[in-house]
Design a protein around this motif. Structure first.
Motif, PDB file in Angstrom:
ATOM      1  N   ARG A  31       0.886  -1.874   0.051  1.00 33.09           N
ATOM      2  CA  ARG A  31      -0.143  -0.282  -0.017  1.00 33.09           C
ATOM      3  C   ARG A  31       1.063   1.009   0.099  1.00 33.09           C
ATOM      4  NH1 ARG A  31      -0.111  -1.444   5.345  1.00 33.09           N
ATOM      5  NH2 ARG A  31       0.145   0.470   6.771  1.00 33.09           N
ATOM      6  N   ARG A  32       0.308   2.082  -0.892  1.00 34.20           N
ATOM      7  CA  ARG A  32       1.434   2.960  -0.216  1.00 34.20           C
ATOM      8  C   ARG A  32       0.670   4.324   0.806  1.00 34.20           C
ATOM      9  NH1 ARG A  32      -0.624   4.394  -6.304  1.00 34.20           N
ATOM     10  NH2 ARG A  32       0.790   4.435  -7.765  1.00 34.20           N
ATOM     11  N   SER A  33      -0.042   4.169   1.477  1.00 31.84           N
ATOM     12  CA  SER A  33      -0.835   4.618   2.624  1.00 31.84           C
ATOM     13  C   SER A  33      -0.273   4.177   4.074  1.00 31.84           C
ATOM     14  CB  SER A  33      -2.366   4.933   2.698  1.00 31.84           C
ATOM     15  OG  SER A  33      -2.516   5.930   4.356  1.00 31.84           O
ATOM     16  N   SER A  44       3.327  -1.378   3.761  1.00 30.79           N
ATOM     17  CA  SER A  44       3.712   0.313   3.740  1.00 30.79           C
ATOM     18  C   SER A  44       5.076   0.073   2.711  1.00 30.79           C
ATOM     19  CB  SER A  44       3.066   1.378   4.005  1.00 30.79           C
ATOM     20  OG  SER A  44       4.053   1.217   5.432  1.00 30.79           O
ATOM     21  N   SER A  67      -5.678  -1.183   0.079  1.00 30.97           N
ATOM     22  CA  SER A  67      -5.258  -2.993   0.722  1.00 30.97           C
ATOM     23  C   SER A  67      -6.130  -3.953   1.328  1.00 30.97           C
ATOM     24  CB  SER A  67      -3.819  -2.615   2.132  1.00 30.97           C
ATOM     25  OG  SER A  67      -4.603  -1.662   3.059  1.00 30.97           O
TER      26      SER A  67
END
Length: 378
Positions: free
Chosen positions: A226-228, A272, A236
């Protein structure tokens, strides 16, 4: 649920098999190829060994199992032709859990060898020994300093176990009620339990590979992430949220026991970028040479919007997604729910929910692609 016994894709080559429903994993392999080419170029620029150990971790079954290995060998072959270096002896290890359908993988070996022997008009490829190495990659698998290149795709988001406290036999007081993975409504302790299990597993993975890879060797990994910083972001976890909704709709009709749903939790974690980097830095044996994240549509397409809609015209995106997810998670669900759960009914409901969701959202998977070099001084 004993993950070692049930974490495998649907076997065989039937309509619900992983062999016929692994387009997302194939797309990930193709998208990760540039990163793999770059890592191999750096590895072979330093020195081409006389004997080269190559490991594919989490090979699974079906046509994707030998794709990356074939590409790695072709890169080695081309580099040897360019430099005039003798083609090294190749030792290829295909790894997955013991319950994996290795017979299916072995069935692709004749075509694999035929492809290698017809690569180019140059010298014939030298010895290439392929063997299976069953076992968990969250621990040692190979002798010390025996590998030059390690590759793994679509595997490291799977944990070695369901996080402690979330197992099916855990206390009823601590339940992730109505959910089967991290959700916006999950208690904080659920999120923490998943993250701690990821830390334990990924750090052990790195420690084990550090013992097995030679100094200067490379490792290329791709897995869901995930990016967050927030693990409850839809990118995600929402595919699991919809599967939980499908299960709970069956509970509401008396088709499945609610307790069965509450006691099932997926052995999965999409980390992440920051969480991955932290564990690599803490372990200390590897230097990151490249890291990127890639968006992938839930149904496996990566084309522009119009083309993606055309793909879904013949069969709804929800049905495509349901087939892809079923091929991956059905063995785990069958083990936990037994004959109580009718899979065709479940995944029809799931496909409908996915269609409804994707009609209003453009949520995509985020796949992390990381290349690393084994330091010489650790």
């Amino acid at each position: 649920m004993e993950v070692m016994q049930v974490l495998h894709m649907n076997k065989g080559d039937g309509e619900a098999s992983y062999a016929k429903n692994s387009t997302i994993q194939n797309k990930i392999l193709r998208l990760g190829k540039p990163r793999m080419e770059d890592a191999l170029e750096k590895l072979l620029w330093r020195r081409i060994p006389e004997s080269m150990g190559i490991a594919e971790l989490g090979c699974s079954s079906g046509p994707n199992a030998l794709v990356a290995v074939s590409e790695i060998i072709e890169m080695v072959y081309k580099k040897c032709l360019e430099t005039g270096h003798p083609i090294p002896e190749l030792r290829v290890f295909l790894n997955d859990l013991p319950c994996n359908d290795f017979n299916c993988v072995f069935g692709y070996l004749p075509a694999f060898y035929n492809k290698l022997n017809n690569l180019h008009k140059g010298p014939r490829l030298g010895p290439c020994f392929v063997s299976a190495m069953p076992g968990s990659f969250y621990g040692r698998l190979f002798p010390s300093r025996s590998l030059n290149c390690v590759h793994s795709s679509s595997s490291l988001h799977w944990l070695s176990q369901v996080p402690p406290g979330l197992e099916s036999n855990a206390s009823k007081v601590r339940r992730n009620k109505g959910k089967i993975y991290i959700s916006e409504s999950s208690p904080k302790w659920v999120v923490e339990a998943y993250y701690m299990q990821f830390q334990r597993d990924f750090s052990e993975f790195l420690r084990s590979r550090a013992e097995e890879i030679v100094g200067g060797g490379c490792m290329i990994l791709s897995f869901m992430g995930r990016r967050s910083l927030d693990p409850t972001t839809p990118h995600s976890c929402y595919q699991w949220e919809l599967l939980a909704q499908a299960l709970m709709s069956m509970v509401s009709q008396g088709l499945v026991e609610e307790e069965k749903v509450d006691s099932f939790n997926a052995p999965y974690y999409a980390p992440s970028v920051e969480e991955v980097k932290l564990e690599i830095d803490k372990e200390g044996s590897f230097e990151i040479s490249g890291l990127e994240d890639i968006e992938i549509n839930w149904d496996g397409s990566m084309e522009d919007e119009d083309e993606g809609q055309a793909i879904c015209a013949a069969e709804s995106c929800g049905k495509r997604v349901a087939k892809l997810i079923r091929a991956v998670v059905e063995p785990m669900l069958a083990s936990h729910f037994g004959g109580e759960l009718m899979m065709d009914d479940l995944f029809t409901r799931y496909g409908d929910l996915v269609d409804g969701y994707l009609s209003k959202s453009r949520t995509k998977y985020i796949n992390l692609v990381i290349s690393m070099v084994r330091r010489h001084n650790n």
